[in-house]
Design a protein around this motif. Structure first.
Motif, PDB file in Angstrom:
ATOM      1  N   ASN A  85      -1.336   1.382  -4.183  1.00 18.41           N
ATOM      2  CA  ASN A  85      -2.811   2.111  -3.766  1.00 18.41           C
ATOM      3  C   ASN A  85      -2.360   3.599  -3.922  1.00 18.41           C
ATOM      4  OD1 ASN A  85      -5.111   2.895  -2.457  1.00 18.41           O
ATOM      5  ND2 ASN A  85      -4.327   2.864  -0.417  1.00 18.41           N
ATOM      6  N   PRO A  86      -2.654   4.041  -5.375  1.00 19.01           N
ATOM      7  CA  PRO A  86      -2.327   5.328  -5.592  1.00 19.01           C
ATOM      8  C   PRO A  86      -3.564   6.379  -5.127  1.00 19.01           C
ATOM      9  CG  PRO A  86      -2.619   4.333  -7.800  1.00 19.01           C
ATOM     10  CD  PRO A  86      -3.036   3.269  -6.560  1.00 19.01           C
ATOM     11  N   LYS A  87      -3.241   7.335  -4.537  1.00 17.89           N
ATOM     12  CA  LYS A  87      -4.305   8.141  -3.938  1.00 17.89           C
ATOM     13  C   LYS A  87      -4.144   9.689  -4.429  1.00 17.89           C
ATOM     14  CE  LYS A  87      -4.898   6.018   0.548  1.00 17.89           C
ATOM     15  NZ  LYS A  87      -4.294   5.824   1.833  1.00 17.89           N
ATOM     16  N   LYS A  88      -5.112  10.400  -4.426  1.00 18.29           N
ATOM     17  CA  LYS A  88      -5.265  11.459  -5.094  1.00 18.29           C
ATOM     18  C   LYS A  88      -5.183  12.623  -3.985  1.00 18.29           C
ATOM     19  CE  LYS A  88      -5.613  11.094  -9.993  1.00 18.29           C
ATOM     20  NZ  LYS A  88      -6.124  11.622 -11.245  1.00 18.29           N
ATOM     21  N   ASP A  89      -4.475  13.674  -3.986  1.00 23.25           N
ATOM     22  CA  ASP A  89      -4.709  14.700  -3.092  1.00 23.25           C
ATOM     23  C   ASP A  89      -4.550  15.911  -4.017  1.00 23.25           C
ATOM     24  OD1 ASP A  89      -3.145  16.519  -1.537  1.00 23.25           O
ATOM     25  OD2 ASP A  89      -4.372  15.911   0.065  1.00 23.25           O
ATOM     26  N   ASN A  90      -5.761  16.615  -4.034  1.00 23.33           N
ATOM     27  CA  ASN A  90      -5.566  17.904  -4.802  1.00 23.33           C
ATOM     28  C   ASN A  90      -4.611  17.539  -6.285  1.00 23.33           C
ATOM     29  OD1 ASN A  90      -7.265  18.970  -3.257  1.00 23.33           O
ATOM     30  ND2 ASN A  90      -5.718  20.226  -2.055  1.00 23.33           N
ATOM     31  N   GLN A  91      -4.743  16.634  -6.921  1.00 24.80           N
ATOM     32  CA  GLN A  91      -4.159  16.455  -8.462  1.00 24.80           C
ATOM     33  C   GLN A  91      -2.598  15.809  -7.977  1.00 24.80           C
ATOM     34  OE1 GLN A  91      -5.889  17.268 -11.124  1.00 24.80           O
ATOM     35  NE2 GLN A  91      -7.252  18.339  -9.740  1.00 24.80           N
ATOM     36  N   ILE A  92      -2.448  15.486  -6.553  1.00 26.04           N
ATOM     37  CA  ILE A  92      -1.093  15.072  -6.541  1.00 26.04           C
ATOM     38  C   ILE A  92      -1.383  13.322  -6.569  1.00 26.04           C
ATOM     39  CG2 ILE A  92       0.981  14.482  -5.004  1.00 26.04           C
ATOM     40  CD1 ILE A  92       0.524  17.330  -3.938  1.00 26.04           C
ATOM     41  N   ARG A  93      -0.759  12.639  -7.339  1.00 24.25           N
ATOM     42  CA  ARG A  93      -0.692  11.358  -7.416  1.00 24.25           C
ATOM     43  C   ARG A  93       0.295  10.426  -6.447  1.00 24.25           C
ATOM     44  NH1 ARG A  93      -0.248   6.290 -10.599  1.00 24.25           N
ATOM     45  NH2 ARG A  93      -2.410   5.739 -11.201  1.00 24.25           N
ATOM     46  N   LEU A  94      -0.199  10.190  -5.286  1.00 27.93           N
ATOM     47  CA  LEU A  94       0.672   9.646  -4.255  1.00 27.93           C
ATOM     48  C   LEU A  94       0.755   7.972  -4.400  1.00 27.93           C
ATOM     49  CD1 LEU A  94       2.299  10.324  -1.700  1.00 27.93           C
ATOM     50  CD2 LEU A  94       0.434   9.991  -0.518  1.00 27.93           C
ATOM     51  N   HIS A  95       2.049   7.476  -4.657  1.00 28.87           N
ATOM     52  CA  HIS A  95       2.390   6.049  -4.848  1.00 28.87           C
ATOM     53  C   HIS A  95       2.264   5.720  -3.260  1.00 28.87           C
ATOM     54  CE1 HIS A  95       2.306   6.173  -9.256  1.00 28.87           C
ATOM     55  NE2 HIS A  95       2.631   7.251  -8.838  1.00 28.87           N
ATOM     56  N   ASP A  96       1.293   5.065  -2.668  1.00 28.50           N
ATOM     57  CA  ASP A  96       1.310   4.612  -1.235  1.00 28.50           C
ATOM     58  C   ASP A  96       1.460   3.020  -0.870  1.00 28.50           C
ATOM     59  OD1 ASP A  96       0.847   4.556   1.388  1.00 28.50           O
ATOM     60  OD2 ASP A  96      -0.871   6.299   1.245  1.00 28.50           O
ATOM     61  N   PHE A  97       2.846   2.833  -0.268  1.00 25.89           N
ATOM     62  CA  PHE A  97       3.266   1.713   0.251  1.00 25.89           C
ATOM     63  C   PHE A  97       3.329   1.722   1.640  1.00 25.89           C
ATOM     64  CE2 PHE A  97       4.324   2.342  -4.077  1.00 25.89           C
ATOM     65  CZ  PHE A  97       3.909   1.155  -4.777  1.00 25.89           C
ATOM     66  N   LYS A  98       2.862   2.529   2.505  1.00 24.85           N
ATOM     67  CA  LYS A  98       3.197   2.964   3.923  1.00 24.85           C
ATOM     68  C   LYS A  98       2.989   1.528   4.599  1.00 24.85           C
ATOM     69  CE  LYS A  98       2.307   5.931   7.670  1.00 24.85           C
ATOM     70  NZ  LYS A  98       2.779   7.271   7.879  1.00 24.85           N
ATOM     71  N   PRO A  99       3.768   1.090   5.563  1.00 20.22           N
ATOM     72  CA  PRO A  99       3.491  -0.138   6.373  1.00 20.22           C
ATOM     73  C   PRO A  99       2.294   0.189   7.227  1.00 20.22           C
ATOM     74  CG  PRO A  99       5.546   0.808   6.849  1.00 20.22           C
ATOM     75  CD  PRO A  99       5.165   1.763   5.802  1.00 20.22           C
ATOM     76  N   GLY A 100       1.597  -0.687   7.450  1.00 21.18           N
ATOM     77  CA  GLY A 100       0.514  -0.573   8.165  1.00 21.18           C
ATOM     78  C   GLY A 100       0.675  -1.056   9.586  1.00 21.18           C
ATOM     79  N   HIS A 101      -0.443  -0.787  10.464  1.00 23.83           N
ATOM     80  CA  HIS A 101      -0.328  -0.649  12.077  1.00 23.83           C
ATOM     81  C   HIS A 101       0.226  -2.301  12.396  1.00 23.83           C
ATOM     82  CE1 HIS A 101      -1.938   0.285  15.933  1.00 23.83           C
ATOM     83  NE2 HIS A 101      -2.497  -1.199  16.095  1.00 23.83           N
ATOM     84  N   GLU A 102      -0.366  -3.184  11.870  1.00 22.52           N
ATOM     85  CA  GLU A 102      -0.139  -4.719  12.191  1.00 22.52           C
ATOM     86  C   GLU A 102       1.507  -4.855  12.144  1.00 22.52           C
ATOM     87  OE1 GLU A 102      -1.375  -7.114  13.783  1.00 22.52           O
ATOM     88  OE2 GLU A 102      -2.725  -5.532  14.087  1.00 22.52           O
ATOM     89  N   ARG A 103       2.116  -4.281  11.169  1.00 23.15           N
ATOM     90  CA  ARG A 103       3.452  -4.436  10.929  1.00 23.15           C
ATOM     91  C   ARG A 103       4.422  -3.929  12.068  1.00 23.15           C
ATOM     92  NH1 ARG A 103       6.906  -3.272   6.015  1.00 23.15           N
ATOM     93  NH2 ARG A 103       8.963  -2.949   6.803  1.00 23.15           N
ATOM     94  N   PHE A 104       3.922  -2.458  12.544  1.00 21.78           N
ATOM     95  CA  PHE A 104       4.244  -1.774  13.372  1.00 21.78           C
ATOM     96  C   PHE A 104       4.199  -2.464  14.716  1.00 21.78           C
ATOM     97  CE2 PHE A 104       3.489   2.038  16.486  1.00 21.78           C
ATOM     98  CZ  PHE A 104       4.678   2.150  16.530  1.00 21.78           C
ATOM     99  N   ARG A 105       2.963  -2.903  15.143  1.00 27.93           N
ATOM    100  CA  ARG A 105       2.916  -3.717  16.236  1.00 27.93           C
ATOM    101  C   ARG A 105       3.688  -4.722  16.535  1.00 27.93           C
ATOM    102  NH1 ARG A 105       0.389  -7.657  18.471  1.00 27.93           N
ATOM    103  NH2 ARG A 105      -0.655  -7.287  20.498  1.00 27.93           N
ATOM    104  N   ALA A 106       3.861  -5.593  15.301  1.00 31.23           N
ATOM    105  CA  ALA A 106       4.578  -6.940  15.208  1.00 31.23           C
ATOM    106  C   ALA A 106       6.214  -6.416  15.563  1.00 31.23           C
ATOM    107  CB  ALA A 106       4.399  -7.702  13.860  1.00 31.23           C
ATOM    108  N   GLU A 107       6.473  -5.500  14.871  1.00 29.94           N
ATOM    109  CA  GLU A 107       8.117  -5.203  15.129  1.00 29.94           C
ATOM    110  C   GLU A 107       8.564  -4.521  16.482  1.00 29.94           C
ATOM    111  OE1 GLU A 107       9.055  -4.595  10.324  1.00 29.94           O
ATOM    112  OE2 GLU A 107       9.586  -2.714  11.716  1.00 29.94           O
ATOM    113  N   ILE A 108       7.306  -4.042  16.868  1.00 26.36           N
ATOM    114  CA  ILE A 108       7.666  -3.303  18.174  1.00 26.36           C
ATOM    115  C   ILE A 108       7.889  -4.537  19.513  1.00 26.36           C
ATOM    116  CG2 ILE A 108       6.806  -1.897  20.189  1.00 26.36           C
ATOM    117  CD1 ILE A 108       7.931  -0.463  17.761  1.00 26.36           C
ATOM    118  N   LEU A 109       6.741  -5.531  19.306  1.00 25.63           N
ATOM    119  CA  LEU A 109       6.713  -6.546  20.183  1.00 25.63           C
ATOM    120  C   LEU A 109       7.909  -7.549  20.112  1.00 25.63           C
ATOM    121  CD1 LEU A 109       4.675  -7.148  22.173  1.00 25.63           C
ATOM    122  CD2 LEU A 109       3.267  -8.602  20.606  1.00 25.63           C
TER     123      LEU A 109
END
Ligand code: AVI
Length: 329
Positions: free
Chosen positions: A2-26
């Motif tokens: 999911n490449p996102k642009k922020d003022n010309q910066i092409r950020l390659h985004d693979f950040k883990p989502g909320h669901e994974r966070f919740r599952a790992e904490i639980l």
């Protein structure tokens, strides 16, 4: 991806989502010995607290490692060679990387990988100003999981992963070896790994480093509960838990825990999590190695130790490893 642009910066985004966070904490809080993954320490507040830890005298790792880097940077850069594609795992604010970048005048590109999007965007902007002409390809990811590496414009001669700070110590031994194998596959045959590895030492020094006099480490540890409260609508009472860190000589690691000060029940959505007085949540392990132990683990993952640099007290090491696995056609 999911490449996102922020003022010309092409950020390659693979950040883990909320669901994974919740599952790992639980899942961690449902174990007999309750545990929480230390990678979740680093929300915005946690990253700020870690920065403060890194400025403490008692937490010897950053200043000892930086001194080793500054003393030996020329030798390091020679080993990295011309037109290197440098990839940093857990790049943070890139303080130590700058020591290398100042000397790498023919670098192919730099790929900082971090779980904090804000930090990455900030550091990418700073690097663009300070190193004009350097191609920076930021990747937002939990580097312990898979992600695609972006392709640089310039062809590289060699891929080298930079993994400073002894973050390898936060992996248990088997995952640590598997992670080194993963790095070997990223850098490919003949590629390299420049890594910071904390060494075994007097437990008194370790105790001070993880129980600092200003209680910043305690706040860093407790912030994990605050983050879980905020992001998962949980009801941890921070004053009913206490930071506890000690060196376990048998396992060769510093363990950080949060100890329940009373009989209590914490709620995460509709799940009730009981705590007995004195029961702990294990939040982090920080393994310390001797040079032989680390060499053995690196060899099992396909790396040969090419060069080791240490400080006078032999508290910390920076090591250059070469991937010895054969190319498969
Ligand atoms: C990031 N990591 C190498 C640090 C360590 O020493 O294990 C995290 C830390 N935990 C407490 N203080 C610093």
């Amino acid at each position: 991806m999911n490449p996102k642009k922020d003022n010309q910066i092409r950020l390659h985004d693979f950040k883990p989502g909320h669901e994974r966070f919740r599952a790992e904490i639980l899942s961690g809080l449902s174990k007999g010995q309750k545990e929480l993954p230390s990678k979740y320490f680093y929300d915005e507040q946690g990253s700020q607290l870690f920065k403060r830890i890194c400025s403490l005298d008692e937490y010897y790792i950053p200043h000892t490692e930086a001194a080793i880097m500054k003393t030996h940077v020329q030798e390091m850069v020679e080993l990295l060679g011309r037109r290197v594609l440098l990839i940093e795992y857990g790049s943070g604010d890139c303080t130590k990387t700058r020591i290398l970048l100042d000397y790498l005048d023919d670098i192919a590109a730099f790929v900082p990988i971090d779980i904090s999007r804000e930090q990455l965007l900030h550091v990418t902007k700073e690097l663009a100003v300070d190193y004009p002409g350097l191609e920076v390809l930021p990747v937002c990811a939990d580097y312990t999981s898979g992600f695609e590496l972006p392709a640089p414009k310039r062809l590289s001669v060699r891929v080298v992963v930079y993994f400073p700070g002894s973050t390898i110590g936060n992996f248990d031994p088997i995952p640590a070896k598997l992670f080194l194998e993963h790095i070997a596959s990223v850098c490919g045959p003949g590629g390299g790994l420049l890594i910071g590895v904390d060494l075994k030492k007097d437990p008194v020094v370790l105790h001070r480093a993880y129980n600092d006099s200003q209680s910043v480490t305690a706040a860093f540890n407790l912030n994990l509960l605050e983050r879980i409260n905020r992001e998962l609508n949980c009801d941890f009472r921070l004053d009913w838990f206490e930071h506890y860190a000690f060196y376990n000589p048998r396992e060769g690691r510093v363990e950080m825990h949060l100890v329940s000060l009373r009989d209590q029940t914490v709620h995460l959505d509709n799940v009730a999590i009981p705590f007995a007085p004195g029961e702990s949540i294990w939040t982090e392990s920080s393994y310390k190695y001797n040079l032989y132990e680390f060499e053995q683990m690196a060899a099992a993952a396909g790396f040969r130790v090419e060069q080791v640099w240490t400080d006078e007290r032999q508290w910390f090491s920076v090591q250059y490893l070469v991937n010895m696995t054969e190319a498969t056609s």
